[in-house]
Design a protein around this motif. Structure first.
Motif, PDB file in Angstrom:
ATOM      1  N   VAL A 247      44.605  -2.258  34.309  1.00  0.00           N
ATOM      2  CA  VAL A 247      44.886  -2.395  32.881  1.00  0.00           C
ATOM      3  C   VAL A 247      46.185  -3.169  32.644  1.00  0.00           C
ATOM      4  CG1 VAL A 247      45.467  -1.116  30.777  1.00  0.00           C
ATOM      5  CG2 VAL A 247      43.549  -0.375  32.204  1.00  0.00           C
ATOM      6  N   ALA A 248      47.229  -2.858  33.413  1.00  0.00           N
ATOM      7  CA  ALA A 248      48.520  -3.528  33.211  1.00  0.00           C
ATOM      8  C   ALA A 248      48.401  -5.035  33.416  1.00  0.00           C
ATOM      9  CB  ALA A 248      49.570  -2.945  34.156  1.00  0.00           C
ATOM     10  N   THR A 249      47.628  -5.446  34.429  1.00  0.00           N
ATOM     11  CA  THR A 249      47.460  -6.876  34.693  1.00  0.00           C
ATOM     12  C   THR A 249      46.722  -7.568  33.555  1.00  0.00           C
ATOM     13  OG1 THR A 249      47.417  -6.475  37.082  1.00  0.00           O
ATOM     14  CG2 THR A 249      46.497  -8.552  36.309  1.00  0.00           C
ATOM     15  N   VAL A 250      45.667  -6.923  33.052  1.00  0.00           N
ATOM     16  CA  VAL A 250      44.893  -7.521  31.958  1.00  0.00           C
ATOM     17  C   VAL A 250      45.724  -7.567  30.679  1.00  0.00           C
ATOM     18  CG1 VAL A 250      42.812  -7.294  30.547  1.00  0.00           C
ATOM     19  CG2 VAL A 250      42.727  -6.763  32.988  1.00  0.00           C
ATOM     20  N   LEU A 251      46.445  -6.480  30.386  1.00  0.00           N
ATOM     21  CA  LEU A 251      47.270  -6.452  29.174  1.00  0.00           C
ATOM     22  C   LEU A 251      48.398  -7.474  29.246  1.00  0.00           C
ATOM     23  CD1 LEU A 251      47.620  -2.668  28.272  1.00  0.00           C
ATOM     24  CD2 LEU A 251      46.239  -4.400  27.139  1.00  0.00           C
ATOM     25  N   ASP A 252      48.924  -7.693  30.443  1.00  0.00           N
ATOM     26  CA  ASP A 252      49.977  -8.698  30.596  1.00  0.00           C
ATOM     27  C   ASP A 252      49.450 -10.081  30.249  1.00  0.00           C
ATOM     28  OD1 ASP A 252      52.644  -9.502  31.368  1.00  0.00           O
ATOM     29  OD2 ASP A 252      51.752 -10.366  33.166  1.00  0.00           O
ATOM     30  N   LEU A 253      48.204 -10.364  30.627  1.00  0.00           N
ATOM     31  CA  LEU A 253      47.582 -11.633  30.239  1.00  0.00           C
ATOM     32  C   LEU A 253      47.477 -11.747  28.725  1.00  0.00           C
ATOM     33  CD1 LEU A 253      44.618 -12.295  32.711  1.00  0.00           C
ATOM     34  CD2 LEU A 253      46.527 -13.821  32.195  1.00  0.00           C
ATOM     35  N   ALA A 254      47.034 -10.661  28.084  1.00  0.00           N
ATOM     36  CA  ALA A 254      46.902 -10.670  26.627  1.00  0.00           C
ATOM     37  C   ALA A 254      48.252 -10.852  25.951  1.00  0.00           C
ATOM     38  CB  ALA A 254      46.242  -9.380  26.148  1.00  0.00           C
ATOM     39  N   THR A 255      49.292 -10.251  26.519  1.00  0.00           N
ATOM     40  CA  THR A 255      50.640 -10.389  25.963  1.00  0.00           C
ATOM     41  C   THR A 255      51.150 -11.815  26.140  1.00  0.00           C
ATOM     42  OG1 THR A 255      51.099  -8.066  26.454  1.00  0.00           O
ATOM     43  CG2 THR A 255      52.990  -9.489  26.030  1.00  0.00           C
ATOM     44  N   LEU A 256      50.938 -12.392  27.327  1.00  0.00           N
ATOM     45  CA  LEU A 256      51.358 -13.765  27.575  1.00  0.00           C
ATOM     46  C   LEU A 256      50.725 -14.725  26.579  1.00  0.00           C
ATOM     47  CD1 LEU A 256      51.176 -14.006  31.482  1.00  0.00           C
ATOM     48  CD2 LEU A 256      53.237 -13.901  30.092  1.00  0.00           C
ATOM     49  N   ARG A 337      51.676 -10.040  40.601  1.00  0.00           N
ATOM     50  CA  ARG A 337      50.939  -9.958  39.339  1.00  0.00           C
ATOM     51  C   ARG A 337      50.360 -11.311  38.958  1.00  0.00           C
ATOM     52  NH1 ARG A 337      52.920  -6.546  34.208  1.00  0.00           N
ATOM     53  NH2 ARG A 337      52.194  -4.982  35.665  1.00  0.00           N
ATOM     54  N   ARG A 338      51.129 -12.384  39.108  1.00  0.00           N
ATOM     55  CA  ARG A 338      50.623 -13.707  38.755  1.00  0.00           C
ATOM     56  C   ARG A 338      49.489 -14.131  39.699  1.00  0.00           C
ATOM     57  NH1 ARG A 338      52.353 -12.402  34.843  1.00  0.00           N
ATOM     58  NH2 ARG A 338      54.265 -13.058  33.781  1.00  0.00           N
ATOM     59  N   VAL A 339      49.619 -13.806  40.987  1.00  0.00           N
ATOM     60  CA  VAL A 339      48.557 -14.133  41.938  1.00  0.00           C
ATOM     61  C   VAL A 339      47.294 -13.361  41.586  1.00  0.00           C
ATOM     62  CG1 VAL A 339      47.835 -13.897  44.339  1.00  0.00           C
ATOM     63  CG2 VAL A 339      50.104 -14.789  43.815  1.00  0.00           C
ATOM     64  N   GLY A 340      47.459 -12.083  41.228  1.00  0.00           N
ATOM     65  CA  GLY A 340      46.311 -11.274  40.837  1.00  0.00           C
ATOM     66  C   GLY A 340      45.644 -11.799  39.580  1.00  0.00           C
ATOM     67  N   GLN A 341      46.448 -12.250  38.623  1.00  0.00           N
ATOM     68  CA  GLN A 341      45.883 -12.800  37.395  1.00  0.00           C
ATOM     69  C   GLN A 341      45.145 -14.110  37.655  1.00  0.00           C
ATOM     70  OE1 GLN A 341      49.493 -12.924  35.142  1.00  0.00           O
ATOM     71  NE2 GLN A 341      49.166 -10.922  34.197  1.00  0.00           N
TER      72      GLN A 341
END
Length: 654
Positions: A247-256, A337-341
């Motif tokens: 969830v944190a990784t997906v939400l970070d994308l949405a925030t970016l 996190r960026r690699v995972g995204q």
């Protein structure tokens, strides 16, 4: 140290002028403990704490650190134009490089001057002993080789120092592309990677869409140390069909991408997020990919473009470690996190760049989205309506149709072939949002490949007919004051009211009977209305006085506002403890005096005399009590006692 105290005073004055949203952002981004922050002085000292400074510096690139460390060599501040010339950068380049440091409040800019806080300079002074680069090394290695001047081109540089500094570490070279020894096999491998990339791009874009919708339905509470509360994490994971850890990784994308944002301690969709969800899937993916690319420093994007034919994992960590000299564990977490995204978005597949990934780093997100389009199924505008009241989409459903369909149906599975279910509850919700039996039937018929099944048509007609047999409205002011309530519930069917009084689903409303056909509640009308709708009562507002919180979007539950947010509470405390009037607030002056006393810092105090004139004294603070301060007058060599209320200004002395 006096310098530290002076910096705390100066930083406190800077913090006092910031708006509440910026103060809250700084507390969260610098990972400060909000419980100990009483005023701007506490906040200033927390920001200048070595541990907090180390964390802030770890997030800065070598180029930004070179500019900041060079400015830190001038305790009284340095001219930006001179700093740009010394670093061989344009004025605009320097401002761009310093922006992250200024946002983190590591320095302060006043017109064309920049002042780095002494505590930050002290951190830089201690770096060589900890194996980190000195200011000279940062300056010497701030520009990667691909940005250096070509051979034979002269550049304006300062004359070499008499004693050469230690050699600066060079950035790790980019690995050479892996040659394709077997073209046919390479083409097959590339097609396999692109198919995987397309699947991941679709899945992740859908997951972000579902989380944005879930946060619109019920905002997620942000914790003081960052992240969402555990119940919200589980709810979003269920909505997006992913694990809680993702969830944190997906939400970070949405925030970016600016799709969600912090709103008074809650994570909510932005206006941009609402518009984004209606875009075609490739455009939605393009917005996420563009945000991911923009989150990377330009130096890293250039290296990724060079390595577009090679696995990005090879040597990438070494380059990022060079780019962020003080990164440490924070760097590794951010890189992970960026690699995972990148893997989630299909930019890479198991570390190998896909066609869309190569296009993204070499060209633009729009070009990458165009490259993705032929790899995923085209969006559809027709669905299958089935006798069991389910709806199946044969492919990705167009955003506008999906949004309206969610008004009348609940999503059972969001995927390549999404599945929806219509129920009496969902039809009631749609009618509450302004739909009618005719409009719903017409809409469903227009998108159906199988017509409108008879069971579905009957359900819509019967539910719409029953809608409104329970009415919800506000009490007038006089009646509200007398009964201590805000809302009334009315129905011509007393049995429905009897059921509400004993129903566990409506117990939180505290309903009371005041007449055979009328109940009252102390909650607002909107809360009562949606609670009854969620409990499957055919409730409707009186004479259309209430509207859904967000027309056109399903609302599954009413969320009462939560005001106990530690960061917001800290901001409120800071404001109440740092208020300054036009002539100088006594609490503000007293706090400055206490800080100077603790740091053994001399002050110049300007005092308003009884005749209205002002006089300044250079004092060494010796005490404060009962609304009066004491300090030794350096010029007269006597101790003076001054009323705090008479002090109009305090200035730190060197």
């Amino acid at each position: 140290m006096p310098a530290t105290s002076a910096a705390s005073l100066a930083l406190a004055a800077r913090l006092r002028d910031l708006d509440d949203a910026t103060v809250a952002r700084v507390i969260r981004e610098r990972s400060l403990a909000p419980a100990v922050l009483r005023d701007v002085f506490d906040l200033a000292e927390a920001l200048l704490d070595p541990a907090a400074l180390g964390q802030a510096l770890s997030a800065l690139t070598r180029r930004t650190l070179a500019a900041l460390a060079t400015a830190a060599e001038h305790p009284d501040g340095t001219d930006l134009a001179e700093l740009a010339a010394r670093l061989d950068r344009t004025f605009e380049q320097l401002l761009h490089d310093l922006e992250p440091a200024l946002d983190a409040l590591l320095a302060d800019r006043n017109a064309n001057q920049i002042l780095v806080w002494p505590a930050v300079a002290a951190e830089f002074d201690g770096w060589p002993a900890r194996g980190l680069p000195s200011a000279e090394q940062l300056r010497a290695s701030a520009t990667p080789p691909d940005e250096a001047a070509p051979e034979g081109v002269a550049t304006a540089t300062a004359p070499p120092p008499a004693t050469a500094p230690p050699p600066a570490p060079a950035p790790p070279p980019a690995p050479a592309p892996t040659p394709d020894t077997a073209p046919d096999a390479a083409d097959t491998d590339r097609r396999f990677i692109d198919r995987g990339a397309a699947e991941r791009a679709f899945t992740s874009t859908t997951a972000v869409s579902e989380m944005v919708l879930a946060l619109a339905d019920a905002p997620g509470r942000l914790l003081a140390r960052g992240g969402l509360a555990l119940p919200d994490v589980k709810r979003l994971a269920a909505a997006a069909g992913c694990e809680s850890g993702e969830v944190a990784t997906v939400l970070d994308l949405a925030t970016l991408a600016g799709l969600i944002g912090d709103d008074a301690g809650f994570s909510r969709p932005t206006d941009r997020g609402d518009a984004w969800r209606r875009l075609p899937l490739t455009d939605r993916w393009g917005a996420l990919a563009a945000a991911w690319r923009q989150s990377l420093p330009p130096e890293l994007v250039a290296v990724l473009a060079e390595r577009a034919e090679s696995p990005w994992g090879s040597g990438l960590a070494d380059f990022v470690a060079w780019l962020y000299p003080a990164g440490g564990d924070v760097l590794l977490a951010r890189l992970s996190r960026r690699v995972g995204q990148a893997d989630r978005l299909g930019i890479t597949v198991d570390g190998r760049p896909s066609t869309v990934g190569r296009t993204l780093v070499r060209r633009t997100a729009r070009s990458a989205a165009a490259a993705l389009a032929p790899l995923i199924p085209a969006e559809v505008e027709k669905v299958y309506l089935q006798d069991d009241l389910t709806i199946v989409s044969p492919g990705p459903l167009a955003g506008a149709i999906d949004e309206r369909l969610r008004r009348v149906a609940d999503v059972e599975g969001a995927s390549l072939a999404s599945r929806y279910r219509i129920s009496a509850d969902s039809v009631t919700r749609a009618v509450a949002m302004g739909e009618t039996a005719k409009s719903l039937t017409t809409f469903l018929a227009s998108i159906s490949l199988t017509g409108v099944p008879q069971p579905l048509a009957y359900l819509i007609d019967e539910t719409a007919r029953r809608y409104g047999t329970v009415r919800v409205g506000a009490l007038d002011d006089g009646e509200s004051a007398e009964l201590g309530a805000k809302t009334q519930v009315y129905s011509e069917e007393p049995l429905s009211l009897e059921t509400m009084l004993v129903d566990a689903a409506t117990a939180t409303l505290g309903l009371r009977r005041v007449a055979p056909n009328r109940l009252i509640s102390r909650f607002d009308s909107a809360v009562v209305l949606w609670t009854l709708i969620d409990a499957r009562y055919p409730a409707a507002p009186v004479a259309g006085t209430l509207t859904p919180e967000r027309p056109g979007r399903a609302r599954t539950r009413v969320v009462p506002p939560v005001v106990d947010d530690s960061v917001e509470a800290a901001v409120a405390r800071i404001r109440s403890g740092s208020t300054v009037g036009a002539d100088g607030d006594t609490a503000w002056v007293a706090r400055q005096w206490q800080l100077a006393l603790r740091g053994k810092l001399s002050l110049r105090a300007t005092v308003r005399l009884p005749d209205g004139s002002e006089r300044s004294f250079e004092l060494e603070p010796t005490g404060i009590s009962a609304g009066r301060v004491r300090g030794r007058d350096k010029a007269a060599d006597i101790e003076r006692t001054l009323p705090v209320a008479s002090i109009t200004a305090l200035e730190a002395l060197e």
